[in-house]
Design a protein around this motif. Structure first.
Motif, short mmCIF file in Angstrom:
data_model
loop_
_atom_site.label_atom_id
_atom_site.label_comp_id
_atom_site.label_asym_id
_atom_site.label_seq_id
_atom_site.Cartn_x
_atom_site.Cartn_y
_atom_site.Cartn_z
N UNK A 77 0.86 -1.19 0.00
CA UNK A 77 0.00 0.00 0.00
C UNK A 77 0.89 1.23 0.00
N UNK A 78 0.53 2.23 -0.81
CA UNK A 78 1.27 3.49 -0.83
C UNK A 78 0.43 4.58 -0.19
N UNK A 79 1.10 5.47 0.54
CA UNK A 79 0.43 6.62 1.14
C UNK A 79 1.22 7.88 0.79
N UNK A 80 0.51 9.01 0.71
CA UNK A 80 1.17 10.27 0.38
C UNK A 80 1.89 10.88 1.58
N UNK A 81 1.64 10.36 2.77
CA UNK A 81 2.38 10.78 3.96
C UNK A 81 3.31 9.64 4.38
N UNK A 82 4.48 9.99 4.91
CA UNK A 82 5.38 8.95 5.42
C UNK A 82 4.88 8.49 6.79
N UNK A 83 5.37 7.34 7.22
CA UNK A 83 4.96 6.81 8.53
C UNK A 83 5.31 7.78 9.65
N UNK A 84 6.42 8.49 9.51
CA UNK A 84 6.83 9.46 10.53
C UNK A 84 5.84 10.62 10.62
N UNK A 88 2.06 8.59 16.04
CA UNK A 88 1.64 9.21 17.30
C UNK A 88 0.60 10.31 17.12
N UNK A 89 -0.24 10.16 16.11
CA UNK A 89 -1.33 11.11 15.88
C UNK A 89 -2.64 10.35 15.82
N UNK A 90 -3.73 11.08 15.88
CA UNK A 90 -5.04 10.49 15.65
C UNK A 90 -5.26 10.35 14.16
N UNK A 91 -5.78 9.21 13.72
CA UNK A 91 -5.95 8.95 12.29
C UNK A 91 -7.34 8.38 12.03
N UNK A 92 -7.98 8.88 10.99
CA UNK A 92 -9.26 8.33 10.54
C UNK A 92 -9.06 7.81 9.14
N UNK A 93 -9.32 6.52 8.94
CA UNK A 93 -9.25 5.89 7.63
C UNK A 93 -10.63 6.04 6.98
N UNK A 94 -10.67 6.60 5.77
CA UNK A 94 -11.94 6.98 5.15
C UNK A 94 -12.11 6.33 3.79
N UNK A 95 -13.31 5.79 3.54
CA UNK A 95 -13.66 5.28 2.21
C UNK A 95 -15.09 5.68 1.92
N UNK A 96 -15.49 5.58 0.66
CA UNK A 96 -16.85 5.97 0.32
C UNK A 96 -17.86 4.88 0.67
N UNK A 97 -17.54 3.61 0.31
CA UNK A 97 -18.47 2.50 0.55
C UNK A 97 -17.74 1.37 1.27
N UNK A 106 -7.37 -4.42 5.00
CA UNK A 106 -5.97 -4.40 4.57
C UNK A 106 -5.35 -3.02 4.79
N UNK A 107 -6.14 -1.97 4.61
CA UNK A 107 -5.65 -0.62 4.88
C UNK A 107 -5.41 -0.42 6.37
N UNK A 108 -6.31 -0.94 7.20
CA UNK A 108 -6.13 -0.87 8.66
C UNK A 108 -4.82 -1.55 9.04
N UNK A 109 -4.59 -2.74 8.48
CA UNK A 109 -3.37 -3.49 8.78
C UNK A 109 -2.12 -2.67 8.46
N UNK A 110 -2.16 -1.94 7.36
CA UNK A 110 -1.02 -1.10 6.96
C UNK A 110 -0.71 -0.07 8.05
N UNK A 111 -1.73 0.58 8.57
CA UNK A 111 -1.52 1.64 9.56
C UNK A 111 -1.18 1.11 10.94
N UNK A 112 -1.39 -0.16 11.20
CA UNK A 112 -1.07 -0.72 12.51
C UNK A 112 0.43 -0.93 12.73
N UNK A 113 1.24 -0.72 11.69
CA UNK A 113 2.69 -0.83 11.82
C UNK A 113 3.29 0.36 12.57
N UNK A 114 2.50 1.39 12.76
CA UNK A 114 2.97 2.63 13.36
C UNK A 114 2.13 2.94 14.60
N UNK A 115 2.74 3.40 15.69
CA UNK A 115 1.93 3.75 16.86
C UNK A 115 1.04 4.98 16.57
N UNK A 116 -0.24 4.87 16.90
CA UNK A 116 -1.19 5.96 16.70
C UNK A 116 -1.87 6.26 18.04
N UNK A 117 -2.24 7.53 18.26
CA UNK A 117 -2.96 7.89 19.48
C UNK A 117 -4.36 7.30 19.47
#
Length: 166
Positions: A77-84, A88-97, A106-117
């Motif tokens: 998965x590619x993201x326009x922001x780096x993991x850094x 340690x921020x609040x994140x909302x994963x958004x999709x239309x449907x 699978x997108x949730x799994x990608x973001x679980x590699x980094x600590x989030x608030x």
């Protein structure tokens, strides 16, 4: 194939406003929040929520586009922001449907590699046909449909957005 409109532009605008307020209430203690929209429509939806959040709150909103191969969601998965940038921020994963939940899980799994608030999910339409134990924390509408029906969301910059069932 006929279009059965399930959300008009005005209804979508109302849902965006309501979801923005829910996000603000959830992240009121934060200075910054990351809206990670799944390309393409999820990102457009995230942009609309970001605009609303900027008018109703003092939150600094970071937008992140999440590119996932929907045919092969296990591929990188590619993201326009780096993991850094979102660590340690609040994140909302958004999709239309939210259909089967495959893309979201699978997108949730990608973001679980980094600590989030805090980590939440938001969708405009929840179809209730999940294969995976994933839920939308913020949703515009829940819709029970048959597996043969498809929900499409059209985001139009001329304020003529709508969602339909086909």
């Amino acid at each position: 194939m006929s279009k059965n409109i399930i959300l008009t532009n005005q209804e979508i605008e109302h849902k965006i406003k309501r979801i923005a307020y829910q996000i603000y209430e959830t992240f009121v203690d934060e200075n910054e929040v990351v809206l990670a929209g799944i390309a393409t429509n999820g990102y457009l939806f995230a942009e609309k929520i970001a605009q609303e959040l900027k008018t109703i709150s003092s939150l600094n909103v970071l937008l992140c586009e999440v590119r996932i191969n929907k045919e092969y969601p296990e591929s990188p998965i590619q993201t326009t922001l780096t993991k850094e940038e979102y660590a340690n921020k609040g994140l909302i994963l958004i999709d239309d449907v939210l259909n089967s939940g495959t893309t979201l899980i699978y997108a949730v799994r990608h973001f679980l590699d980094v600590p989030l608030k805090k980590f939440k999910t938001a969708v405009l339409v929840d179809r209730n046909h999940k294969k995976y134990p994933v839920k939308a924390d913020f949703k515009g509408i829940s819709l029970s449909t048959s597996l043969l029906e498809h929900v499409q969301v059209v985001f139009d910059e001329n304020e003529n957005s709508y969602a339909y069932l086909s």
